[in-house]
Design a protein around this motif. Structure first.
Motif, PDB file in Angstrom:
ATOM      1  N   SER A  17      29.869 -25.214  33.487  1.00 56.37           N
ATOM      2  CA  SER A  17      28.768 -24.349  33.098  1.00 56.37           C
ATOM      3  C   SER A  17      28.963 -23.937  31.638  1.00 56.37           C
ATOM      4  N   ASP A  18      28.008 -23.176  31.100  1.00 60.02           N
ATOM      5  CA  ASP A  18      28.105 -22.701  29.725  1.00 60.02           C
ATOM      6  C   ASP A  18      27.850 -21.195  29.699  1.00 60.02           C
ATOM      7  N   PRO A  19      28.896 -20.384  29.469  1.00 59.64           N
ATOM      8  CA  PRO A  19      30.279 -20.761  29.157  1.00 59.64           C
ATOM      9  C   PRO A  19      31.013 -21.240  30.408  1.00 59.64           C
ATOM     10  N   PRO A  20      32.095 -22.001  30.232  1.00 57.75           N
ATOM     11  CA  PRO A  20      32.817 -22.536  31.391  1.00 57.75           C
ATOM     12  C   PRO A  20      33.473 -21.446  32.220  1.00 57.75           C
ATOM     13  N   GLY A  21      33.351 -21.575  33.557  1.00 57.65           N
ATOM     14  CA  GLY A  21      33.990 -20.632  34.466  1.00 57.65           C
ATOM     15  C   GLY A  21      35.401 -21.029  34.834  1.00 57.65           C
ATOM     16  N   ALA A  22      35.824 -22.219  34.394  1.00 56.17           N
ATOM     17  CA  ALA A  22      37.188 -22.698  34.613  1.00 56.17           C
ATOM     18  C   ALA A  22      37.433 -23.850  33.651  1.00 56.17           C
ATOM     19  N   GLY A  23      38.711 -24.110  33.389  1.00 56.27           N
ATOM     20  CA  GLY A  23      39.052 -25.199  32.489  1.00 56.27           C
ATOM     21  C   GLY A  23      39.077 -26.549  33.161  1.00 56.27           C
ATOM     22  N   MET A  24      39.352 -26.551  34.482  1.00 52.53           N
ATOM     23  CA  MET A  24      39.440 -27.815  35.199  1.00 52.53           C
ATOM     24  C   MET A  24      39.157 -27.576  36.681  1.00 52.53           C
ATOM     25  N   VAL A  25      38.879 -28.670  37.385  1.00 49.52           N
ATOM     26  CA  VAL A  25      38.591 -28.605  38.815  1.00 49.52           C
ATOM     27  C   VAL A  25      39.245 -29.806  39.481  1.00 49.52           C
ATOM     28  N   TYR A  26      39.789 -29.574  40.685  1.00 50.13           N
ATOM     29  CA  TYR A  26      40.405 -30.676  41.417  1.00 50.13           C
ATOM     30  C   TYR A  26      39.424 -31.279  42.421  1.00 50.13           C
ATOM     31  N   GLU A  27      39.321 -32.549  42.421  1.00 54.39           N
ATOM     32  CA  GLU A  27      38.820 -33.414  43.502  1.00 54.39           C
ATOM     33  C   GLU A  27      38.686 -34.832  42.979  1.00 54.39           C
ATOM     34  N   GLY A  28      38.140 -35.696  43.822  1.00 49.75           N
ATOM     35  CA  GLY A  28      38.139 -37.125  43.563  1.00 49.75           C
ATOM     36  C   GLY A  28      37.078 -37.587  42.592  1.00 49.75           C
ATOM     37  N   ASP A  29      36.938 -38.908  42.501  1.00 55.27           N
ATOM     38  CA  ASP A  29      36.001 -39.503  41.559  1.00 55.27           C
ATOM     39  C   ASP A  29      34.572 -39.022  41.762  1.00 55.27           C
ATOM     40  N   PHE A  30      34.248 -38.590  42.982  1.00 52.22           N
ATOM     41  CA  PHE A  30      32.880 -38.164  43.297  1.00 52.22           C
ATOM     42  C   PHE A  30      32.498 -36.841  42.635  1.00 52.22           C
ATOM     43  N   VAL A  31      33.455 -36.167  41.997  1.00 47.04           N
ATOM     44  CA  VAL A  31      33.128 -34.994  41.177  1.00 47.04           C
ATOM     45  C   VAL A  31      32.073 -35.371  40.139  1.00 47.04           C
ATOM     46  N   ALA A  32      32.166 -36.594  39.642  1.00 45.21           N
ATOM     47  CA  ALA A  32      31.242 -37.036  38.592  1.00 45.21           C
ATOM     48  C   ALA A  32      29.796 -36.946  39.043  1.00 45.21           C
ATOM     49  N   GLY A  33      29.538 -37.196  40.319  1.00 42.82           N
ATOM     50  CA  GLY A  33      28.169 -37.123  40.819  1.00 42.82           C
ATOM     51  C   GLY A  33      27.613 -35.719  40.748  1.00 42.82           C
ATOM     52  N   VAL A  34      28.438 -34.723  41.068  1.00 46.78           N
ATOM     53  CA  VAL A  34      27.988 -33.327  40.995  1.00 46.78           C
ATOM     54  C   VAL A  34      27.770 -32.925  39.541  1.00 46.78           C
ATOM     55  N   ILE A  35      28.658 -33.368  38.663  1.00 48.97           N
ATOM     56  CA  ILE A  35      28.485 -33.073  37.237  1.00 48.97           C
ATOM     57  C   ILE A  35      27.156 -33.617  36.742  1.00 48.97           C
ATOM     58  N   ALA A  36      26.866 -34.861  37.106  1.00 48.48           N
ATOM     59  CA  ALA A  36      25.658 -35.515  36.610  1.00 48.48           C
ATOM     60  C   ALA A  36      24.390 -34.887  37.161  1.00 48.48           C
ATOM     61  N   SER A  37      24.429 -34.482  38.437  1.00 55.75           N
ATOM     62  CA  SER A  37      23.194 -33.999  39.069  1.00 55.75           C
ATOM     63  C   SER A  37      22.979 -32.497  38.920  1.00 55.75           C
ATOM     64  N   ASP A  38      24.074 -31.723  38.768  1.00 61.80           N
ATOM     65  CA  ASP A  38      23.949 -30.269  38.836  1.00 61.80           C
ATOM     66  C   ASP A  38      24.365 -29.529  37.577  1.00 61.80           C
ATOM     67  N   THR A  39      24.773 -30.239  36.529  1.00 62.51           N
ATOM     68  CA  THR A  39      25.165 -29.575  35.286  1.00 62.51           C
ATOM     69  C   THR A  39      24.548 -30.316  34.098  1.00 62.51           C
ATOM     70  N   GLU A  40      24.682 -29.711  32.920  1.00 61.03           N
ATOM     71  CA  GLU A  40      24.220 -30.353  31.692  1.00 61.03           C
ATOM     72  C   GLU A  40      25.321 -31.166  31.029  1.00 61.03           C
ATOM     73  N   ALA A  41      26.524 -31.111  31.591  1.00 61.92           N
ATOM     74  CA  ALA A  41      27.655 -31.817  30.999  1.00 61.92           C
ATOM     75  C   ALA A  41      27.485 -33.327  31.124  1.00 61.92           C
ATOM     76  N   VAL A  42      28.061 -34.057  30.183  1.00 64.36           N
ATOM     77  CA  VAL A  42      28.010 -35.517  30.182  1.00 64.36           C
ATOM     78  C   VAL A  42      29.398 -36.042  30.536  1.00 64.36           C
ATOM     79  N   VAL A  43      29.465 -36.825  31.618  1.00 63.60           N
ATOM     80  CA  VAL A  43      30.740 -37.406  32.029  1.00 63.60           C
ATOM     81  C   VAL A  43      31.269 -38.322  30.927  1.00 63.60           C
ATOM     82  N   GLY A  44      32.537 -38.152  30.601  1.00 63.31           N
ATOM     83  CA  GLY A  44      33.152 -38.929  29.539  1.00 63.31           C
ATOM     84  C   GLY A  44      33.130 -38.225  28.197  1.00 63.31           C
ATOM     85  N   GLU A  45      32.284 -37.176  28.080  1.00 68.61           N
ATOM     86  CA  GLU A  45      32.217 -36.394  26.847  1.00 68.61           C
ATOM     87  C   GLU A  45      32.587 -34.938  27.134  1.00 68.61           C
ATOM     88  N   ASP A  46      31.652 -34.193  27.736  1.00 67.37           N
ATOM     89  CA  ASP A  46      31.921 -32.788  28.065  1.00 67.37           C
ATOM     90  C   ASP A  46      32.807 -32.656  29.297  1.00 67.37           C
TER      91      ASP A  46
END
Length: 430
Positions: free
Chosen positions: A266-295
């Motif tokens: 989120s902006d501002p970030p509520g944490a520096g990192m999060v644990y889970e598997g490769d499927f975290v990327a799907g939540v990032i892509a669908s539910d945040t403005e962050a870009v996987v591989g960049e933000d």
């Protein structure tokens, strides 16, 4: 052997390298006029991407395919269909234990010679063994997950002056440094018990080693074993320090998995990192403005013992009816051609070692997929997915609940072990 299954996606776009290999001649039969019913858990974008795979199979064979979503309780759905005399031709099972249960019940068809040939050409021993029961091959692992990843905000890391850690000690030090810089270090979706089982499994596999992991997964050693004590004490170094968890332990217990991801990016970030598997990327892509591989970037789960862990999961395709149609689909699913289609669409990892890395839609996914392949037979499949569902896969009970209780009170290692052993003994039958 073994790695969790088939959750989300990186939300990747239309594909990786445009100069992909041409379609292979897989020797599939002409199935014109036949309809193949396929059952799996996937819905939404995952279902749409899998439909592209089925459409290619139809174009090659002339068969029509019919997709049936199972809902979350796959074993109950399929059991009801079998008892009603209408099993699907092919089903995807997310748990090793379910494959074994179905094979023992006589509900599955062994693979044909063509399927076995494709498996031998494209899969390592560990993945083949996961799809077998008592020496007979039944399944083809088509979609996999790498559950040994942490996702982080490079901005938060840069502001704190830390780099991705490679050992557990470095991880705790980096987390404390991030905390001191003013951002909660780690978001944990503790409201979802399976997140906690995955965390435990990574620590245990790296610390105790593959052989002990296999013994605990089979309940050949009790949960009161000293190796479990050590792993829980290690986890307690994280769980017992509220400055390292977003919201502290109580906040983590009230945070589900998707929220743990969105709060991190989120902006501002509520944490520096999060644990889970490769499927975290799907939540990032669908539910945040962050870009996987960049933000949003990723690093492997740090080594607790001598080597970093690779814990996996996956969806295994099995034939539930006789005849060449179901076997032809399994043969196709065991080919890199089938895997290439979904890999290009995003949200997919394949255990098929013949699939070229260029097929994946982005560099982040390629890195995670390469780690999965490079693990060879040294990975381990999600331990809770190997357990009876009453212990390893049911909300509010068994391992899920016991580890939530441990997160709430990480100083009581002995109490956590006693509860885990009591519930494991009940589920495994003594």
């Amino acid at each position: 052997m073994v790695v969790a299954a088939g959750c989300g996606s990186d939300g990747g776009g239309a594909g990786g390298d445009t100069s992909q290999p041409p379609a292979s001649d897989l020797g599939l039969p002409d199935l014109s006029g036949q309809t193949i019913e396929v059952a799996a858990i996937w819905s939404g974008e995952e279902q749409a991407n899998f439909q592209k795979v089925l459409d290619d199979f139809s174009a090659r064979t002339g068969a029509q395919t019919s997709y049936v979503p199972t809902g979350d309780n796959v074993s109950t759905f399929l059991g009801t269909r079998v008892e009603g005399g209408q099993p699907p031709d092919v089903a995807f099972l997310p748990q090793v234990g379910v494959l074994q249960q179905f094979a023992e019940s006589g509900w599955l068809q062994p693979v044909s010679a063509d399927v076995q040939e494709a498996l031998d050409a494209n899969y390592g021993t560990g993945w083949k063994e996961l799809g077998a029961w008592e020496g007979e091959q039944y399944g083809v692992y088509f979609k996999a997950a790498n559950k040994s990843t942490l996702w982080y905000s490079p901005t938060v890391f840069e502001q704190a002056g830390v780099t991705p850690p490679t050992t557990w000690e470095e991880f705790l030090t980096a987390a404390q440094t991030i905390s001191d810089s003013g951002t909660p270090p780690l978001a944990v979706g503790g409201a979802d018990g399976w997140v906690l089982t995955d965390l435990f499994e990574n620590v245990y596999l790296s610390q105790a080693g593959p052989e002990m992991y296999d013994r605990l997964a089979a309940h050949e050693i009790p949960w009161t074993d000293p190796s479990v004590t050590e792993a829980l004490e290690t986890l307690g170094e994280l769980f017992g320090n509220d400055t390292l968890l977003a919201g502290g332990a109580q906040g983590a217990l009230q945070t589900d998995f998707p929220t743990s991801v969105t709060q991190t990016f989120s902006d501002p970030p509520g944490a520096g990192m999060v644990y889970e598997g490769d499927f975290v990327a799907g939540v990032i892509a669908s539910d945040t403005e962050a870009v996987v591989g960049e933000d949003a970037q990723v690093f492997p789960f740090p080594a607790v013992g001598d080597t970093p862990p690779v814990v996996t999961a996956g969806d295994v395709a099995v034939a539930m009816t006789e005849g060449e149609a179901a076997q032809a689909l399994l043969t196709y699913l065991a080919s890199p051609d089938a895997a290439r289609i979904w890999a290009g669409a995003g949200g997919f990892l394949s255990p098929n070692r013949s699939l070229e890395m260029e097929a994946y839609a982005d560099e982040t996914t390629r890195t995670i997929a390469q780690a999965l392949i490079d693990a060879g037979d040294d990975f381990r499949f999600d331990m809770s997915d190997q357990a009876p569902a009453a212990f390893g896969g049911t909300k509010g009970q068994g391992e899920w609940k016991d580890l939530q209780d441990f997160l709430a009170n990480p100083s009581d290692v002995a109490g956590a072990q006693a509860a885990l052993e009591e519930h494991a003994a009940e589920a495994y039958g003594g």
